[in-house]
Design an enzyme around this catalytic site. Structure first.
Site, mmCIF file in Angstrom:
data_model
loop_
_atom_site.group_PDB
_atom_site.id
_atom_site.type_symbol
_atom_site.label_atom_id
_atom_site.label_comp_id
_atom_site.label_asym_id
_atom_site.label_seq_id
_atom_site.Cartn_x
_atom_site.Cartn_y
_atom_site.Cartn_z
ATOM 1 N N LEU A 124 1.029 -1.232 -0.017
ATOM 2 C CA LEU A 124 -0.003 -0.087 0.040
ATOM 3 C C LEU A 124 0.761 1.410 0.065
ATOM 4 O O LEU A 124 0.621 2.020 -0.910
ATOM 5 C CB LEU A 124 -0.882 0.128 1.308
ATOM 6 C CG LEU A 124 -1.659 -1.367 1.579
ATOM 7 C CD1 LEU A 124 -2.382 -0.985 3.011
ATOM 8 C CD2 LEU A 124 -2.468 -1.545 0.567
ATOM 9 N N PRO A 127 6.478 6.003 -1.080
ATOM 10 C CA PRO A 127 7.463 7.107 -0.558
ATOM 11 C C PRO A 127 6.731 8.342 -0.120
ATOM 12 O O PRO A 127 6.906 8.975 0.603
ATOM 13 C CB PRO A 127 8.589 7.211 -1.802
ATOM 14 C CG PRO A 127 8.464 6.094 -2.680
ATOM 15 C CD PRO A 127 7.040 5.436 -2.662
ATOM 16 N N HIS A 340 16.100 -3.295 34.645
ATOM 17 C CA HIS A 340 17.328 -3.783 34.438
ATOM 18 C C HIS A 340 18.593 -3.181 34.418
ATOM 19 O O HIS A 340 19.631 -3.717 34.234
ATOM 20 C CB HIS A 340 17.310 -4.566 32.735
ATOM 21 C CG HIS A 340 16.365 -5.754 32.748
ATOM 22 N ND1 HIS A 340 15.068 -5.850 32.716
ATOM 23 C CD2 HIS A 340 16.663 -7.188 32.727
ATOM 24 C CE1 HIS A 340 14.695 -6.897 32.911
ATOM 25 N NE2 HIS A 340 15.500 -7.853 32.589
ATOM 26 N N GLY A 342 21.578 -1.110 33.582
ATOM 27 C CA GLY A 342 22.641 -1.129 32.455
ATOM 28 C C GLY A 342 22.480 -2.454 31.576
ATOM 29 O O GLY A 342 22.453 -2.572 30.534
ATOM 30 N N GLU A 365 -0.025 -0.513 10.460
ATOM 31 C CA GLU A 365 -1.458 -0.829 10.359
ATOM 32 C C GLU A 365 -2.420 0.467 10.781
ATOM 33 O O GLU A 365 -3.129 0.402 11.185
ATOM 34 C CB GLU A 365 -1.676 -1.861 11.078
ATOM 35 C CG GLU A 365 -2.321 -3.023 10.649
ATOM 36 C CD GLU A 365 -1.634 -4.065 10.032
ATOM 37 O OE1 GLU A 365 -0.465 -4.033 9.721
ATOM 38 O OE2 GLU A 365 -2.050 -4.947 9.415
HETATM 39 C C1 LIG Z 1 8.918 -1.828 9.566
HETATM 40 C C2 LIG Z 1 7.673 -1.344 8.478
HETATM 41 C C3 LIG Z 1 7.002 -2.418 7.924
HETATM 42 C C4 LIG Z 1 5.874 -2.069 7.170
HETATM 43 N N1 LIG Z 1 5.177 -2.976 6.341
HETATM 44 C C5 LIG Z 1 4.243 -2.443 5.428
HETATM 45 C C6 LIG Z 1 3.587 -3.235 4.480
HETATM 46 O O1 LIG Z 1 3.943 -4.563 4.644
HETATM 47 N N2 LIG Z 1 2.809 -2.749 3.540
HETATM 48 C C7 LIG Z 1 2.565 -1.440 3.421
HETATM 49 O O2 LIG Z 1 1.757 -1.082 2.518
HETATM 50 N N3 LIG Z 1 3.026 -0.517 4.376
HETATM 51 C C8 LIG Z 1 3.920 -1.037 5.490
HETATM 52 N N4 LIG Z 1 4.535 -0.295 6.424
HETATM 53 C C9 LIG Z 1 4.327 1.282 6.315
HETATM 54 C C10 LIG Z 1 3.381 1.928 7.106
HETATM 55 O O3 LIG Z 1 1.928 1.246 7.092
HETATM 56 C C11 LIG Z 1 3.298 3.461 7.210
HETATM 57 O O4 LIG Z 1 4.534 3.714 7.694
HETATM 58 C C12 LIG Z 1 2.370 4.161 8.240
HETATM 59 O O5 LIG Z 1 1.158 3.794 7.629
HETATM 60 C C13 LIG Z 1 2.585 5.561 8.097
HETATM 61 O O6 LIG Z 1 2.776 6.034 6.885
HETATM 62 P P1 LIG Z 1 3.952 7.051 6.620
HETATM 63 O O7 LIG Z 1 5.269 6.420 7.032
HETATM 64 O O8 LIG Z 1 3.779 7.355 5.234
HETATM 65 O O9 LIG Z 1 3.745 8.172 7.495
HETATM 66 P P2 LIG Z 1 2.683 9.520 7.173
HETATM 67 O O10 LIG Z 1 1.269 9.149 6.715
HETATM 68 O O11 LIG Z 1 3.755 10.496 6.450
HETATM 69 O O12 LIG Z 1 2.640 10.201 8.746
HETATM 70 C C14 LIG Z 1 3.687 10.897 9.298
HETATM 71 C C15 LIG Z 1 2.885 11.581 10.523
HETATM 72 O O13 LIG Z 1 1.746 12.265 10.275
HETATM 73 C C16 LIG Z 1 0.610 11.887 11.011
HETATM 74 N N5 LIG Z 1 -0.512 12.119 10.217
HETATM 75 C C17 LIG Z 1 -0.861 11.825 8.913
HETATM 76 N N6 LIG Z 1 -1.982 11.952 8.518
HETATM 77 C C18 LIG Z 1 -2.553 12.473 9.642
HETATM 78 C C19 LIG Z 1 -3.797 12.919 9.957
HETATM 79 N N7 LIG Z 1 -4.828 12.974 8.958
HETATM 80 N N8 LIG Z 1 -4.269 13.243 11.080
HETATM 81 C C20 LIG Z 1 -3.159 13.268 12.065
HETATM 82 N N9 LIG Z 1 -2.121 12.895 11.869
HETATM 83 C C21 LIG Z 1 -1.795 12.339 10.745
HETATM 84 C C22 LIG Z 1 1.086 10.388 11.293
HETATM 85 O O14 LIG Z 1 0.104 9.802 12.445
HETATM 86 C C23 LIG Z 1 2.452 10.419 11.683
HETATM 87 O O15 LIG Z 1 2.710 10.874 12.878
HETATM 88 C C24 LIG Z 1 5.815 -0.549 7.105
HETATM 89 C C25 LIG Z 1 6.338 0.363 7.837
HETATM 90 C C26 LIG Z 1 7.320 -0.210 8.782
HETATM 91 C C27 LIG Z 1 8.176 0.824 9.285
#
Ligand SMILES: Cc1cc2nc3c(=O)[nH]c(=O)nc-3n(C[C@H](O)[C@H](O)[C@H](O)COP(=O)(O)OP(=O)(O)OC[C@H]3O[C@@H](n4cnc5c(N)ncnc54)[C@H](O)[C@@H]3O)c2cc1C
Length: 387
Positions: A124, A127, A340, A342, A365
């Site tokens: 989903l 960048p 714990h 150090g 999620e």
């Molecule tokens: C280790 C890891 C595994 C992952 N695996 C998957 C995967 O398998 N498939 C996949 O599709 N994605 C995956 N992700 C992505 C993950 O789902 C996203 O990082 C997450 O949904 C947040 O999106 P973003 O990083 O673009 O943050 P952004 O959407 O840019 O958010 C940045 C900040 O703004 C806040 N924000 C954004 N919009 C709002 C709003 N409307 N109101 C209030 N606050 C808001 C957010 O809460 C956050 O604090 C993974 C991420 C990680 C780190």
């Protein structure tokens, strides 16, 4: 109200716990730190049928209830949360295919997904768009009997093993509102132009890969569009994510429980000023708060899961469980480190891993900021079963 697990659920939990204690716990620290892929553990997950947890029995799956699903994620995460990632997006996408796939798609994919011969994930995030999924840029243009896909995805868990990988795309970029023009395409590994371009460096959640994917003129047969018609992709995905939050909540419970268990044991054995540190009230207060929070998180999680088992909408319940359990994992892991001293900072114990693994559950999620908004919306709309 009955707060007890059924006899079958207790037996299931004990089986999973036995497997976790004998096959995951002994290798977790070494394999996590070395970055080794847990191939043998994946094989055991296959053997136990756990790749088929959300696949209907008619396609060879276990089709477990959601409380049992939560138990699996909780138990695995007590020993190594990264392993739960191998089953997480796989189970979510199996459910999505089972619910929304055509008969042909279900027959083609579900039997092998159930045995783990095939595995899957979900793509989903991009960048430039994570929370704001309607802002994705990946496009799929119909050309004859194929969609031609161009775009990029990031942070995709299980990307190297997912076959097919459900990818959220815009089939009608002009649609208003945008979600009406969004669809899920099931893309097979090896399709020309589909490239897993790199593994993301990350703080924790090791054991499973998180990758960037580039899609350049990828031709995907029309029949690989999930469901009968385009335009339902966001709906399909959001429904699956609602259930995915139960899995994240359960992982939070597992990490929080482990942080508490290890803290309790350490506090009894570590001495300072001539007595075990468990004798100090400052430590007792922490233990009491940790145990209370983890049990509350567990009850919220099982409650959300049992609502899902009734076939009810669970945006509120799963949102609350995910929010509270992930924050509990974070707070319990830092409290465990304080208890714990150090030693908690050392890579020779597990506490530092719990601390590194916890933040993902706050972000993944649906971030916890967004969870609060989802919860508030459900409350304001009068939906929701509080009180
Ligand atoms: C280790 C890891 C595994 C992952 N695996 C998957 C995967 O398998 N498939 C996949 O599709 N994605 C995956 N992700 C992505 C993950 O789902 C996203 O990082 C997450 O949904 C947040 O999106 P973003 O990083 O673009 O943050 P952004 O959407 O840019 O958010 C940045 C900040 O703004 C806040 N924000 C954004 N919009 C709002 C709003 N409307 N109101 C209030 N606050 C808001 C957010 O809460 C956050 O604090 C993974 C991420 C990680 C780190």
């Amino acid at each position: 109200m009955d707060f007890n697990l059924s006899d079958e659920q207790i037996l299931f939990r004990d089986t999973i716990r036995g497997f976790v204690d004998s096959e995951i716990r002994p290798v977790a620290r070494d394999w996590e730190q070395s970055g080794r892929y847990p191939t043998e553990i994946v094989e055991s997950l296959r053997r136990m049928g756990l790749f088929g947890m959300t696949v209907p029995a008619e396609y060879g799956g276990m089709d477990v209830d959601f409380v049992s699903l939560a138990i699996v994620f909780e138990e695995i995460s007590r020993a190594w949360m990264g392993i739960a990632g191998i089953l997480g997006s796989h189970s979510l996408s199996c459910l999505m295919i089972a619910r929304h796939g055509t008969d042909e798609q279900k027959a083609r994919y579900l039997p092998e997904l159930a045995t783990g011969t095939r595995r899957t994930g979900i793509a989903l995030t991009e960048p430039d768009a994570g929370t704001d999924l309607q802002g994705i840029k990946t496009r799929a243009r119909l050309d004859g009997e194929d969609y031609v896909v161009n775009g990029a995805k990031i942070w995709i868990t299980n990307a190297r093993h997912a076959n097919p990988l459900p990818v959220l795309v815009k089939t009608d970029p002009e649609a208003d509102p945008p979600h009406r023009g969004m669809s899920v395409l099931l893309i097979e590994q090896g399709t020309p132009g589909f490239v897993v371009s790199r593994d993301m460096g990350k703080l924790g959640y090791k054991g499973t890969e998180s990758c960037e994917i580039s899609l350049e003129d990828v031709r995907v047969p029309r029949g690989e569009l999930l469901g009968e018609e385009p335009g339902h992709g966001l709906q399909q995905v959001l429904e699956a994510l609602e259930l995915g939050r139960i899995n994240i909540a359960a992982r939070g419970v597992g990490v929080a429980q482990e942080a508490y268990d290890q803290s309790l044991a350490y506090s009894r054995q570590r001495e300072a000023f001539g007595r075990p540190i468990s004798g100090f009230q400052a430590i007792q207060l922490k233990l009491a708060d940790m145990a209370t929070s983890v049990q509350a998180a567990r009850l919220l999680t099982y409650w959300a899961a049992s609502r899902a088992d009734l076939g009810q909408r669970t945006d509120l319940e799963a949102g609350m469980a995910k929010l509270f359990a992930s924050e509990t994992a974070l707070s319990n892991s830092i409290e465990a480190m304080r208890i714990h001293g150090g030693a908690g900072y050392s890579t020779e114990l597990d506490i530092e891993r719990l601390y590194r693994d916890s933040p993902l559950m706050v972000i993944g999620e649906g971030t916890n900021e967004v969870q609060r908004i989802v919860i508030a919306r459900a409350l304001l709309s009068g939906r929701g079963s509080i009180g």
